[in-house]
Design a protein around this motif. Structure first.
Motif, PDB file in Angstrom:
ATOM      1  N   GLY A  16    -112.737 103.244   5.000  1.00  0.00           N
ATOM      2  CA  GLY A  16    -111.386 103.252   5.562  1.00  0.00           C
ATOM      3  C   GLY A  16    -110.713 101.887   5.473  1.00  0.00           C
ATOM      4  O   GLY A  16    -109.536 101.785   5.115  1.00  0.00           O
ATOM      5  N   ALA A  17    -111.450 100.832   5.785  1.00  0.00           N
ATOM      6  CA  ALA A  17    -110.881  99.480   5.727  1.00  0.00           C
ATOM      7  C   ALA A  17    -110.536  99.091   4.291  1.00  0.00           C
ATOM      8  O   ALA A  17    -109.497  98.473   4.039  1.00  0.00           O
ATOM      9  N   LEU A  18    -111.392  99.465   3.348  1.00  0.00           N
ATOM     10  CA  LEU A  18    -111.121  99.150   1.939  1.00  0.00           C
ATOM     11  C   LEU A  18    -109.894  99.902   1.440  1.00  0.00           C
ATOM     12  O   LEU A  18    -109.027  99.309   0.778  1.00  0.00           O
ATOM     13  N   LEU A  19    -109.797 101.187   1.763  1.00  0.00           N
ATOM     14  CA  LEU A  19    -108.621 101.950   1.342  1.00  0.00           C
ATOM     15  C   LEU A  19    -107.345 101.394   1.969  1.00  0.00           C
ATOM     16  O   LEU A  19    -106.315 101.283   1.309  1.00  0.00           O
ATOM     17  N   TRP A  20    -107.425 101.033   3.242  1.00  0.00           N
ATOM     18  CA  TRP A  20    -106.268 100.448   3.937  1.00  0.00           C
ATOM     19  C   TRP A  20    -105.868  99.126   3.275  1.00  0.00           C
ATOM     20  O   TRP A  20    -104.685  98.862   3.070  1.00  0.00           O
ATOM     21  N   ALA A  21    -106.844  98.323   2.939  1.00  0.00           N
ATOM     22  CA  ALA A  21    -106.558  97.031   2.305  1.00  0.00           C
ATOM     23  C   ALA A  21    -105.971  97.221   0.906  1.00  0.00           C
ATOM     24  O   ALA A  21    -105.073  96.469   0.501  1.00  0.00           O
ATOM     25  N   LEU A  22    -106.467  98.198   0.157  1.00  0.00           N
ATOM     26  CA  LEU A  22    -105.924  98.457  -1.178  1.00  0.00           C
ATOM     27  C   LEU A  22    -104.479  98.941  -1.105  1.00  0.00           C
ATOM     28  O   LEU A  22    -103.629  98.509  -1.896  1.00  0.00           O
ATOM     29  N   VAL A  23    -104.192  99.829  -0.164  1.00  0.00           N
ATOM     30  CA  VAL A  23    -102.809 100.278   0.021  1.00  0.00           C
ATOM     31  C   VAL A  23    -101.930  99.104   0.442  1.00  0.00           C
ATOM     32  O   VAL A  23    -100.814  98.931  -0.062  1.00  0.00           O
ATOM     33  N   GLY A  24    -102.425  98.272   1.341  1.00  0.00           N
ATOM     34  CA  GLY A  24    -101.676  97.085   1.756  1.00  0.00           C
ATOM     35  C   GLY A  24    -101.444  96.122   0.604  1.00  0.00           C
ATOM     36  O   GLY A  24    -100.378  95.508   0.502  1.00  0.00           O
ATOM     37  N   LEU A  25    -102.428  96.004  -0.272  1.00  0.00           N
ATOM     38  CA  LEU A  25    -102.284  95.132  -1.433  1.00  0.00           C
ATOM     39  C   LEU A  25    -101.191  95.646  -2.370  1.00  0.00           C
ATOM     40  O   LEU A  25    -100.353  94.877  -2.842  1.00  0.00           O
ATOM     41  N   VAL A  26    -101.169  96.951  -2.608  1.00  0.00           N
ATOM     42  CA  VAL A  26    -100.146  97.539  -3.474  1.00  0.00           C
ATOM     43  C   VAL A  26     -98.764  97.408  -2.839  1.00  0.00           C
ATOM     44  O   VAL A  26     -97.791  97.032  -3.512  1.00  0.00           O
ATOM     45  N   LEU A  27     -98.665  97.696  -1.554  1.00  0.00           N
ATOM     46  CA  LEU A  27     -97.367  97.591  -0.875  1.00  0.00           C
ATOM     47  C   LEU A  27     -96.872  96.147  -0.830  1.00  0.00           C
ATOM     48  O   LEU A  27     -95.677  95.885  -0.998  1.00  0.00           O
ATOM     49  N   ALA A  28     -97.773  95.206  -0.609  1.00  0.00           N
ATOM     50  CA  ALA A  28     -97.376  93.797  -0.589  1.00  0.00           C
ATOM     51  C   ALA A  28     -96.936  93.345  -1.975  1.00  0.00           C
ATOM     52  O   ALA A  28     -95.976  92.590  -2.119  1.00  0.00           O
ATOM     53  N   TRP A  29     -97.630  93.829  -3.004  1.00  0.00           N
ATOM     54  CA  TRP A  29     -97.272  93.468  -4.373  1.00  0.00           C
ATOM     55  C   TRP A  29     -95.893  94.013  -4.722  1.00  0.00           C
ATOM     56  O   TRP A  29     -95.085  93.324  -5.328  1.00  0.00           O
ATOM     57  N   ARG A  30     -95.593  95.232  -4.305  1.00  0.00           N
ATOM     58  CA  ARG A  30     -94.274  95.827  -4.565  1.00  0.00           C
ATOM     59  C   ARG A  30     -93.169  95.089  -3.832  1.00  0.00           C
ATOM     60  O   ARG A  30     -92.052  94.986  -4.336  1.00  0.00           O
ATOM     61  N   ALA A  31     -93.463  94.608  -2.632  1.00  0.00           N
ATOM     62  CA  ALA A  31     -92.452  93.899  -1.842  1.00  0.00           C
ATOM     63  C   ALA A  31     -92.340  92.436  -2.237  1.00  0.00           C
ATOM     64  O   ALA A  31     -91.512  91.711  -1.702  1.00  0.00           O
ATOM     65  N   GLY A  32     -93.189  91.990  -3.147  1.00  0.00           N
ATOM     66  CA  GLY A  32     -93.146  90.592  -3.572  1.00  0.00           C
ATOM     67  C   GLY A  32     -93.846  89.641  -2.627  1.00  0.00           C
ATOM     68  O   GLY A  32     -93.681  88.436  -2.716  1.00  0.00           O
TER      69      GLY A  32
END
Length: 143
Positions: free
Chosen positions: A63-79
């Motif tokens: 769960g923590a890894l999936l949450w972190a991966l989603v956060g990484l993608v969202l942060a990358w999209r937001a710059g």
């Protein structure tokens, strides 16, 4: 990421992400202690405890890894910048934890010493991930 007069204020973990990260932080060291107890006593129940603790830690780590991966993608999209090292530590912890679960699925006698070494490695990685994840607010100066 919040910008405050030339400074960047980094966010902390979402509370649910923090709860998921608490699973490997508590259960992987418990599995290590159970492995040490099995190493000393050779009572099979300690190996069973380790197996269950590893599974519990893996549930939270997934769960923590999936949450972190989603956060990484969202942060990358937001710059925004996301600490890739945190995601990398979680990924390595998850892979070693999975291998550790497979090793502990064998006969209790066959788990040693590989299971003990893998439990020690996942415990260290869980501590590093928790340190990175729970580090709290950090203010960095923007050049």
């Amino acid at each position: 990421m919040l910008v405050l007069s030339g400074s960047i204020l980094r966010r902390t973990l979402h509370p649910l992400h923090a709860i998921l990260l608490a699973f490997p932080l508590s259960m992987f060291p418990g599995a290590l202690l159970s492995d040490v107890a099995y190493w000393e006593t050779y009572h099979v129940q300690w190996s069973n405890f380790s197996s269950w603790l590893i599974v519990g830690g893996m549930i939270g780590a997934t769960g923590a890894l999936l949450w972190a991966l989603v956060g990484l993608v969202l942060a990358w999209r937001a710059g925004e910048r996301m600490p890739i090292a945190y995601v990398g530590v979680l990924l390595v912890m998850w892979v070693l934890g999975f291998i550790n679960a497979l090793v502990h699925a064998k006969d209790a006698w066959a788990t040693m010493p590989e299971g003990l070494y893998l439990s020690a490695a996942t415990t260290i990685l869980a501590l590093v991930a928790a340190w990175r994840g729970y580090s709290g607010f950090r203010i960095e100066e923007v050049g």
